[in-house]
Design a protein around this motif. Structure first.
Motif, mmCIF file in Angstrom:
data_model
loop_
_atom_site.group_PDB
_atom_site.id
_atom_site.type_symbol
_atom_site.label_atom_id
_atom_site.label_comp_id
_atom_site.label_asym_id
_atom_site.label_seq_id
_atom_site.Cartn_x
_atom_site.Cartn_y
_atom_site.Cartn_z
ATOM 1 N N TYR A 103 0.848 -1.204 0.000
ATOM 2 C CA TYR A 103 0.000 0.000 0.000
ATOM 3 C C TYR A 103 0.878 1.246 0.000
ATOM 4 O O TYR A 103 0.636 2.200 -0.752
ATOM 5 N N TRP A 104 1.902 1.235 0.858
ATOM 6 C CA TRP A 104 2.810 2.385 0.968
ATOM 7 C C TRP A 104 3.555 2.615 -0.344
ATOM 8 O O TRP A 104 3.692 3.766 -0.785
ATOM 9 N N ILE A 105 4.021 1.542 -0.970
ATOM 10 C CA ILE A 105 4.715 1.664 -2.254
ATOM 11 C C ILE A 105 3.789 2.295 -3.286
ATOM 12 O O ILE A 105 4.193 3.205 -4.040
ATOM 13 N N GLY A 106 2.546 1.835 -3.349
ATOM 14 C CA GLY A 106 1.586 2.402 -4.290
ATOM 15 C C GLY A 106 1.364 3.882 -4.042
ATOM 16 O O GLY A 106 1.275 4.680 -4.996
ATOM 17 N N GLU A 107 1.291 4.275 -2.774
ATOM 18 C CA GLU A 107 1.113 5.679 -2.431
ATOM 19 C C GLU A 107 2.313 6.519 -2.868
ATOM 20 O O GLU A 107 2.160 7.619 -3.421
ATOM 21 N N GLN A 108 3.510 5.991 -2.628
ATOM 22 C CA GLN A 108 4.713 6.714 -3.013
ATOM 23 C C GLN A 108 4.798 6.886 -4.530
ATOM 24 O O GLN A 108 5.193 7.945 -5.029
ATOM 25 N N ILE A 109 4.436 5.848 -5.254
ATOM 26 C CA ILE A 109 4.437 5.918 -6.715
ATOM 27 C C ILE A 109 3.453 6.986 -7.187
ATOM 28 O O ILE A 109 3.759 7.793 -8.067
ATOM 29 N N ALA A 110 2.263 6.988 -6.588
ATOM 30 C CA ALA A 110 1.257 7.974 -6.967
ATOM 31 C C ALA A 110 1.745 9.395 -6.683
ATOM 32 O O ALA A 110 1.535 10.311 -7.491
ATOM 33 N N ASN A 111 2.408 9.583 -5.536
ATOM 34 C CA ASN A 111 2.897 10.908 -5.167
ATOM 35 C C ASN A 111 4.004 11.402 -6.090
ATOM 36 O O ASN A 111 4.169 12.607 -6.295
ATOM 37 N N ARG A 112 4.769 10.469 -6.644
ATOM 38 C CA ARG A 112 5.865 10.856 -7.530
ATOM 39 C C ARG A 112 5.396 11.130 -8.951
ATOM 40 O O ARG A 112 6.164 11.594 -9.772
ATOM 41 N N GLY A 113 4.162 10.821 -9.225
ATOM 42 C CA GLY A 113 3.603 11.171 -10.528
ATOM 43 C C GLY A 113 3.789 10.092 -11.576
ATOM 44 O O GLY A 113 4.682 9.260 -11.500
ATOM 45 N N ALA A 114 2.905 10.124 -12.557
ATOM 46 C CA ALA A 114 2.892 9.094 -13.595
ATOM 47 C C ALA A 114 3.627 9.518 -14.847
ATOM 48 O O ALA A 114 3.698 8.783 -15.812
ATOM 49 N N TYR A 115 4.174 10.700 -14.836
ATOM 50 C CA TYR A 115 4.852 11.184 -16.036
ATOM 51 C C TYR A 115 6.059 12.013 -15.620
ATOM 52 O O TYR A 115 6.206 12.423 -14.465
ATOM 53 N N LYS A 116 6.894 12.283 -16.591
ATOM 54 C CA LYS A 116 8.067 13.120 -16.356
ATOM 55 C C LYS A 116 8.046 14.268 -17.362
ATOM 56 O O LYS A 116 7.991 14.020 -18.567
ATOM 57 N N PRO A 117 8.023 15.504 -16.906
ATOM 58 C CA PRO A 117 7.990 16.623 -17.837
ATOM 59 C C PRO A 117 9.093 16.524 -18.886
ATOM 60 O O PRO A 117 10.244 16.236 -18.570
ATOM 61 N N GLY A 118 8.720 16.724 -20.134
ATOM 62 C CA GLY A 118 9.703 16.658 -21.208
ATOM 63 C C GLY A 118 9.828 15.291 -21.821
ATOM 64 O O GLY A 118 10.468 15.123 -22.859
ATOM 65 N N SER A 119 9.236 14.272 -21.190
ATOM 66 C CA SER A 119 9.305 12.931 -21.747
ATOM 67 C C SER A 119 8.131 12.719 -22.682
ATOM 68 O O SER A 119 7.264 13.571 -22.842
ATOM 69 N N GLN A 120 8.059 11.538 -23.267
ATOM 70 C CA GLN A 120 6.986 11.228 -24.188
ATOM 71 C C GLN A 120 5.703 10.823 -23.465
ATOM 72 O O GLN A 120 4.659 10.681 -24.080
ATOM 73 N N ILE A 121 5.807 10.644 -22.149
ATOM 74 C CA ILE A 121 4.643 10.256 -21.369
ATOM 75 C C ILE A 121 3.764 11.474 -21.157
ATOM 76 O O ILE A 121 4.207 12.504 -20.664
ATOM 77 N N GLN A 122 2.514 11.390 -21.551
ATOM 78 C CA GLN A 122 1.617 12.523 -21.540
ATOM 79 C C GLN A 122 1.130 12.853 -20.146
ATOM 80 O O GLN A 122 0.766 11.978 -19.370
#
Length: 328
Positions: A103-122
């Motif tokens: 659960y904690w890992i999932g929360e940390q992943i969510a907090n770090r965001g699903a994309y990276k500015p400047g990358s191809q991920i929208q």
């Protein structure tokens, strides 16, 4: 699983061996590919019915091979990601088979965001962010519910990190950051470690009672956690401050200690008697010398005298002789 079925998957993935980690990663991989391919409703919401058949008992080398062979492009991409976009197993040696940690890992992943500015991920649109918030869906991808514990933690990271970061160096840096942050979290959570010892169920109930009596959000009409992990998830999800955690923990420990004292004292009776100052000082000295309580010293002396009948008989005998001498 026969050798032919296993060989098919080894051939598709260009690997010499298939690990549990591979299967878990591909499980999420295929589920999200299906969701992405068949999103057709106007709100663009993930339809969990599309992954209803992806259950732990059905996931196998044969199942994975059939799915990847049915979509050549998917199979090719999965092989590439497994080979070049996942980091070595040794970086996950700190992960436990824990529902709370997953659960904690999932929360940390969510907090770090699903994309990276400047990358191809929208970047997600405001509508998508609002939709996730309303549905309490923090992650930007689907994780089958019955992928549990350590397998869930690693699979979530593998799938997310291959999209979030362009190279393994950054993925390693991220997993090391998570390892450090988990150590800090575990240290803060250590005040609740006593709940896992002995009668854990009763201890959890007492802490839950403390949370309920103080009106913590989610306790009214809520279901009492059935495990330590579930209880820790509840506490963590409430974003309680450390001083609040300490307060509820201390309240539960007091209730537990009171209960233990009642259990230990149910065959005991309180006695009130007066001792001379000299006798009281001797009693205190004995207690300090033997590192026992005064009650324990008195109980030992009474038990010993009741068994051996030595000192009282001697004293009564001396008293009797003195009385006879005075009467002569």
């Amino acid at each position: 699983m026969n050798s032919t079925e296993k060989f098919r998957l080894l051939n598709i993935l260009d690997k010499n061996e298939i690990s549990e980690r591979d299967i878990s990663f591909l499980w999420i991989y295929i589920a999200n590919h299906k969701n992405s391919k068949y999103k057709i409703n106007q709100n663009n919401k993930i339809n969990n019915n599309l992954i209803a058949k992806y259950k732990a008992e059905t996931i196998s080398e044969k199942f994975i091979a059939d799915e990847l062979l049915s979509d050549i492009e998917l199979g090719s991409q999965a092989r590439f990601d497994l080979k070049f976009h996942t980091i070595p197993d040794r970086y996950f040696d700190w992960l436990e088979d824990s529902i709370y940690q997953a659960y904690w890992i999932g929360e940390q992943i969510a907090n770090r965001g699903a994309y990276k500015p400047g990358s191809q991920i929208q970047e997600p649109t405001p509508e998508e962010i609002q939709s996730r918030s309303k549905n309490m869906k923090l992650l930007s991808f689907t994780v089958p519910d019955d992928l549990m514990g350590r397998n869930r933690s690693i699979a979530m990271f593998d799938y997310w990190a291959k999209n979030r970061y362009p190279n393994n160096q950054e993925r390693v840096s991220c997993i090391n950051d998570l390892k450090r942050d988990w150590a800090i979290q575990a240290q803060m959570d250590s005040i609740f470690s006593w709940l896992k010892e002995g009668d854990a169920k009763t201890k959890r109930h007492l802490l839950w009672a403390s949370l309920c009596s103080n009106g913590v959000k989610g306790t009214f009409g809520g279901i009492e956690p059935y495990s330590h992990d579930e209880l820790m998830i509840f506490i963590h999800s409430n974003k309680l401050e450390l001083h609040e955690k300490k307060f509820f923990n201390l309240s539960a420990r007091k209730l537990w200690n009171q209960q233990q004292r009642r259990e230990n004292n149910k065959d005991k009776k309180q006695c009130n008697f007066i001792l001379s100052k000299e006798t009281d000082a001797k009693l205190k000295k004995l207690a300090d010398e033997y590192n026992l309580t005064r009650t324990e010293i008195i109980e030992l002396l009474i038990d010993s005298e009741a068994k051996h009948r030595k000192y009282i008989d001697q004293r009564l005998h001396r008293k009797q002789r003195l009385t006879e001498q005075l009467q002569q």
